[in-house]
Design a protein around this motif. Sequence first.
Motif, PDB file in Angstrom:
ATOM      1  N   UNK A   9       3.307   6.518   3.740  1.00 15.39           N
ATOM      2  CA  UNK A   9       1.946   6.025   3.458  1.00 15.39           C
ATOM      3  C   UNK A   9       1.073   7.072   2.777  1.00 15.39           C
ATOM      4  N   UNK A  10       1.512   8.327   2.765  1.00 12.08           N
ATOM      5  CA  UNK A  10       0.744   9.390   2.114  1.00 12.08           C
ATOM      6  C   UNK A  10       0.641   9.181   0.606  1.00 12.08           C
ATOM      7  N   UNK A  11       1.513   8.317   0.080  1.00 14.66           N
ATOM      8  CA  UNK A  11       1.519   8.094  -1.358  1.00 14.66           C
ATOM      9  C   UNK A  11       0.424   7.170  -1.855  1.00 14.66           C
ATOM     10  N   UNK A  12      -0.245   6.474  -0.932  1.00  5.93           N
ATOM     11  CA  UNK A  12      -1.295   5.543  -1.357  1.00  5.93           C
ATOM     12  C   UNK A  12      -2.498   6.272  -1.930  1.00  5.93           C
ATOM     13  N   UNK A  13      -2.899   5.862  -3.102  1.00  8.05           N
ATOM     14  CA  UNK A  13      -4.088   6.434  -3.726  1.00  8.05           C
ATOM     15  C   UNK A  13      -3.881   7.781  -4.382  1.00  8.05           C
TER      16      UNK A  13
END
Length: 270
Positions: free
Chosen positions: A26-30
């Motif tokens: 989820x760290x890849x969002x944004x």
Amino acid sequence: TLFKRGVERMLEAELDEHLGYSKYSPQGKGTGNSRNGKGHKLLKSQSGEITIEVPRDRNSTFEPLVVPKRQGVIDKIESIIISLYARGMSVEDISAQIKDIYGVSISPSSISNITDQVLSDVDEWQKRAMDATYLIVWLDGISLKVRNNGKITNKSVYLIIGLNTMGKKEVIGMWMHETESASFWMSVLNDLKARGVQDVLIACSDNLKGLTQAIKAIFPETVTQLCIVHQIRNTMRYIASKAKRNFMADLKTVYGAAPAVPAPENFTLI
């Protein structure tokens, strides 16, 4: 195939480092960049040509290091990557090998992260379940150059290739050791049995002292057969250099000859 597997795993780890997060994280969002499928690249290695999958990022900023763009010959790292999958390589050994491939191109922390991902894949490959039955297995030792304590040294790799019941050859496993010996082969065969191999119809090997006995101890019903290639090589030691080519051609016809046909009962030798 093993070389392809190792290269692709390292490329995936490189892309993780480039993006700053692992796949599905989820760290890849944004972040403004993400994975964008895979492309294909044709490589020329010591074993021939092979096509690998190269992961891409959406911004097209990923520059692979292990297989740089516009470079298709990477035979110098082939044996290094293959050696990573041999049992007997410690975490320090594998990390040193990977560092040797990348040199000063990336940071120590990146080397550590790539090593962790490769170790995960190596462990999965080494512990995978085996078929219960193999029609033929070939056992032999090969020599690979491996970095050890900062020096490049030759090490023996115990290699087993199997022909499964579907008629496909596969590398069953590789084990790293200082020298080739029958006692170590015994531990290798025990490892195969622990991973599910119950029966081997034919085992083909060289004439290493004690190896046939080791095979019979673990797989008593297996038919053992000496490798013809090794027999020819051993014979050539006693032949003069200028006569080797013609002698080898004649010797191959001997080993390839059809079985002898019994003479008729009324046959008389004159």
